[in-house]
Scaffold this motif. Structure first.
Motif, short mmCIF file in Angstrom:
data_model
loop_
_atom_site.label_atom_id
_atom_site.label_comp_id
_atom_site.label_asym_id
_atom_site.label_seq_id
_atom_site.Cartn_x
_atom_site.Cartn_y
_atom_site.Cartn_z
N ARG A 103 -0.03 -4.03 4.45
CA ARG A 103 0.44 -2.77 5.21
C ARG A 103 1.30 -2.97 6.00
O ARG A 103 1.70 -4.19 6.66
CB ARG A 103 -0.98 -2.73 6.29
N GLY A 104 2.02 -1.78 6.55
CA GLY A 104 2.93 -1.66 7.52
C GLY A 104 4.52 -1.59 6.83
O GLY A 104 4.76 -1.66 5.76
N LYS A 111 0.03 5.78 11.09
CA LYS A 111 0.73 6.50 11.75
C LYS A 111 1.83 7.22 10.62
O LYS A 111 2.32 8.35 10.72
CB LYS A 111 1.59 5.56 12.77
N GLY A 112 2.00 6.49 9.67
CA GLY A 112 2.62 6.87 8.53
C GLY A 112 2.18 7.86 7.34
O GLY A 112 2.50 8.13 6.40
N ALA A 113 0.53 7.80 7.62
CA ALA A 113 -0.10 8.99 6.69
C ALA A 113 -1.18 9.27 7.28
O ALA A 113 -1.14 10.51 8.09
CB ALA A 113 -0.27 8.00 5.47
N ALA A 114 -2.53 8.67 7.16
CA ALA A 114 -3.77 9.13 7.61
C ALA A 114 -3.83 9.15 8.88
O ALA A 114 -4.61 10.47 9.50
CB ALA A 114 -4.92 8.34 6.80
N HIS A 148 -4.22 -6.55 -8.47
CA HIS A 148 -3.45 -5.64 -7.59
C HIS A 148 -2.96 -6.21 -6.47
O HIS A 148 -4.05 -6.81 -5.77
CB HIS A 148 -4.11 -4.26 -7.61
N PHE A 149 -2.01 -6.22 -6.26
CA PHE A 149 -1.43 -6.98 -4.81
C PHE A 149 -2.28 -6.38 -3.56
O PHE A 149 -2.85 -7.10 -2.90
CB PHE A 149 0.22 -6.80 -4.56
N SER A 150 -2.30 -5.00 -3.52
CA SER A 150 -3.03 -4.48 -2.26
C SER A 150 -4.37 -4.96 -2.19
O SER A 150 -5.03 -5.15 -1.12
CB SER A 150 -2.96 -3.00 -2.20
N THR A 163 0.96 -1.01 -0.02
CA THR A 163 -0.02 -0.08 -0.14
C THR A 163 0.75 0.99 -0.29
O THR A 163 0.34 2.39 -0.33
CB THR A 163 -0.97 -0.05 1.21
N GLY A 164 1.98 0.93 0.46
CA GLY A 164 3.11 2.27 0.27
C GLY A 164 3.12 2.80 -1.26
O GLY A 164 3.35 3.86 -1.30
N ALA A 165 2.96 2.00 -1.96
CA ALA A 165 3.04 2.30 -3.44
C ALA A 165 1.83 3.01 -3.87
O ALA A 165 1.70 3.14 -5.06
CB ALA A 165 3.60 1.21 -4.13
N GLY A 166 0.73 2.74 -3.16
CA GLY A 166 -0.51 3.53 -3.72
C GLY A 166 -1.52 2.55 -4.63
O GLY A 166 -1.19 1.34 -4.77
#
Lengths: 332, 332, 332, 332
Positions: free
Chosen positions: B232-233, B303-306, D184-186, B173-176
């Motif tokens: 996630r994470g 904690k890393g965004a929203a 999509h992986f996510s 999810t870090g890659a959107g």
């Protein structure tokens, strides 16, 4: 065509299973027995159920049938125990996949002598000629294989002069078949953790190899190992300060590995699945500022265990090094 | 109870979706609009389908409704563009989740001024008091949050004197939301790779923070980021030589974070899923030889965004810092 | 605000842990004890490590503190044992998550009476009013919940006339915390298998419910359950021949569930993660030829266990049905 | 040893890549070209990076080199297009992996004639002898292969008399290389959904085969296909009422498949990974009440695509059916 009689001790575990899969397809091998204390009497395909339809033998309790080579997959500490209880004639080669004979506190050389047996450390990219002449082989550890293949060319040229920093991640099969909280699916899926930070036991065999290659003092190696949510493979990244340019480093690595069929240097940024289900090691080099960064990827069960054991067997018996090891990558 | 009118720009992406989930449950927030250029007109629950049955609004093209706070989730470079095209009155607080206002080449201080707006770097554990007084917030990057929380107590005491070595792994999810080869399931499942080795853009904001805390020169930070097969994470491990004993280091960290509700120090070896779907950061300290090893774990979308964005909103509006952020971990 | 004193028996397992997570956030609950025979004395956050920093209590061996409600999460067969050994005063409500009181061979009604206790089957969408008046609750099984929510509206109208065919897949947490070969990560990742084909024990409680609703004979239900490589969630697909048109069926379902806050009907083809980490059930209807196809998705640990238990508690104590159950979906 | 010159059209996709991996190891094949419109000019190992070090050729735009066999992996609809634009001499065998020549509205027989070409449906377990004599092959679909192997013995004996109910789950590689939201992986990791419920296109070729075998009318087949969070493999479960006892059914299946090397009947409950990375189909039979339940497991890219294509090639050219197809299972 030469036929090699082979037996496996501890054939019901993960490494034993991979070895079975490889030996069954190997053009020069005739499997004599698949020993397992815990599963003796059960059909092999009851445990390794992908082998259903490919063999009908059962695990044996006994491992005394005469063979040309015996593979010990019984686990750390069990290899010594097995050999103490089951004398193996000197005409039989032993390839031990445990760490039992990988080093010896009293020895700094490249051969570990134990009782009446001498074991050569079985990393073909380090000492192929000694392996060809070996009586017995101590097969390297999985992380140790990935690390050494990342560092050998530097150590060989005496260029390993600054502290080495390594991070790496391993799949769950590295922890074997035993059920444990960190290999429980509900815990491990989508999860990450570290373990044995700075204290992984494989650093020992790596250090020993590097010392044997480089006359200058070998620098400290710092290693952060991760557990990842996948079954197969090891990906490590090592970096150290060096005056070598990227081109010089690439030249050094490609020269070192030119005659070695399983270690491949990738110009592109690699990913783990390109080595999964193969006996390959893929290396990738980058330079960032003063730091040379070397990635090293292997399948922990193949180049990190059973595949390398077969590679060693091929060398000992004078076969083509790649026999039985041209495997289709699973790729996905 | 205070009601805060909030709007989200770029609400159809991953960070926007998490923000929606949080704001819908937040006791003090009334959502005014969820803007999305690409999805305007569609029901929000068509895109974030877990929200089915929880809201009936649709994405709007327009973001001009009067609000107390506007969250910008439009992506790097788009925040500046949006503000240029859509003047936001100074009575509206802006919380930007992109990197657009996290630093400024011409500035070494803690506030980035751009056009007529001043942005405070929104890491509550670094500068909670400045955030409370802020007009606008530049929300930190995900890796940057994990790294800074691992290093802040050392830098604060001027103890960050030796080169810092960091490895870390991030979920997909870090890659959107954008489809890409490295986020294709067939590629990513059971796979690992590195990216932006030694050159991750988040090092910039980390360096800037550390420089602002420590008078001695801040040492180099070496960072190897991995992509992992999970959604996630973020899990990072930092180490550096220090003369601090483990007890001294633990004391230093627990003192530093004593008033901070989301940063928790674990005595046990942690694993990523204990922070997934929470706004927590879990830290763990070890000492091996001269090396202090600090693990830092966060959920990149919270904690890393929203989550951090909502934490900043709480601070700005004088609410309890934890309002709307006491989340049930997914745990498995 | 009403404060309900609650205790959990068997709090160290998966369902117990989810219940802890929910009750800690519940606005009306004060947790009195978290009992665990195997972990007594250990801090709760040592086992459920996501709770680190959120509570400091330890597991107790004892479960005798006076409470308004006691949740039994001790496993099948253990609830009866516990109650035999630990008399619970009649002033304390019991919510049992095991199958021990879900049916009774000698009973066809909706209440299972055992010893001196009467248990109401706790499916709010079936019998909310009886639950409100209940002394004790037998919380439904996870697959049973998903199946019943897929079939209730048809049975209620006497429209369940043809054989029902169900396939479904469950995540690994459904098998609990105990280590087993089919929950070993190396085996389960990227793997699929079936189990208890046509003989899943949950068919029993489903059949009982349907019989209680429909005067016509209830047809056979054929069920193929799969184990999948994921941790949380259940996805079932049921189909049966019917003369109802798709519109009639949709009307029937939306009428039936109109007052039920957690059961949502999706017009779009749903996916499992939209319910994961929520207490929702998402239903989706299609018609193909004569077949009405109903998908039903839940989180096995929430709507399929701990979440439904809290929902039942809310009903018994006259609270808003959704209190403490507005959870942020993990979504990814 | 016979050398067969082979070419691949559409070699950059998933099926094309698997075919490349197989043909490179095949003892009788010499690869002449790997055509790809989108990747022409790029080294093959840039796209299929597991092949790094194993071949140095690049994708070609051209596919006109003279070959004994040409494999068409260009995708549905593209095979017809290719043949229209690129006449293939009748001396070249065509093996098409698309659905373009799997059936023909105007034909109920077993051979599809199109333009000047006749295509035999390439399911060796259905019609090995016709395949040996074939000029061209229409390689079956992946789900279609799994389903037919589950049903062939019944249809052959005219025992397929009651409605057939099938559920099945496929990995992500079944959807190919194209990026899409459901791959999509996510989204896909830890997720499940259904698609094409009751309307999967493979039912068409299955129905056609069954009709060709059984004189009695073939009953309806109801099929619920799931997408699962894994990359490789298909697991289907079919059941139907039958008067055959379990023993009779097992006898019937083992007789039918006795000469077929890749279809294996398991006494034990099977799991998908025992066929992953192999060309096998594992079948398992159970009887519950009147229902005979047949599980059928294949690797969608091998027995469901590229492996079966090579099996067909072996048959056409009079080779051992298993040549180049004795693959090591990935197992984990």
């Amino acid at each position: 065509m030469r036929e090699i009689k082979a037996g496996i001790v501890g054939a019901a575990g993960y490494a034993g299973g991979e070895l079975l899969r490889l030996l069954l397809q190997h053009p020069n091998v005739s499997l004599q027995f698949a020993q397992s204390q815990s599963q003796a009497g059960k059909p092999v395909s009851d445990i390794h159920n992908d082998l259903l339809g490919e063999l009908t033998i059962s695990f044996t309790a006994d491992a005394s049938a005469e063979v040309d080579v015996i593979f010990l997959c019984a686990g750390h500490g069990k290899a010594r125990e097995f050999l103490a209880a089951n004398p193996v004639p000197s005409s039989t080669k032993i390839i031990d996949l445990s760490q039992d004979f990988r080093w010896n506190e009293s020895t700094t050389g490249e051969v570990v002598e134990t009782a009446d047996k001498a074991f050569v450390y079985g990393l073909p990219e380090l000492q192929r000629e000694q392996i060809k002449e070996a009586q017995n082989i101590a097969n390297p550890g999985c992380f140790a294989t990935a690390m050494q293949l990342a560092l050998l060319p530097l150590a060989k040229e005496g260029k390993l002069l600054q502290e080495v920093h390594i991070s790496g991640i391993t799949g769950s099969t590295g922890a074997g078949q035993a059920l444990s909280p960190t290999s429980h699916f509900s815990w491990r899926t989508e999860n990450v953790s570290t373990y044995k930070v700075m204290e992984h036991q494989h650093l020992r065999e790596v250090g020993r190899t590097l010392k044997s290659l480089q006359t200058d003092e070998v620098p400290a190696i710092h290693f952060v190992p991760y557990r990842g949510p996948f079954a197969r493979g090891i990906f490590i990244t090592a970096y150290m300060a060096t005056e070598l340019s990227l081109d010089e480093a690439k030249q050094l690595y490609s020269t070192y590995y030119s005659g070695h069929p399983f270690t491949v240097i990738s110009e592109k940024n690699p990913d783990l699945k390109q080595v999964v289900n193969t006996n390959k090691c893929v290396l990738h080099l980058q330079k960032h500022g003063k730091m040379l960064v070397v990635s090293s990827l292997i399948d922990n069960l193949l180049k990190g265990a059973a595949g390398q054991a077969v590679q060693n067997m091929n060398l000992i018996f004078g076969l083509q090094e790649t026999n039985g090891l041209k495997l289709k990558a699973s790729a996905f």
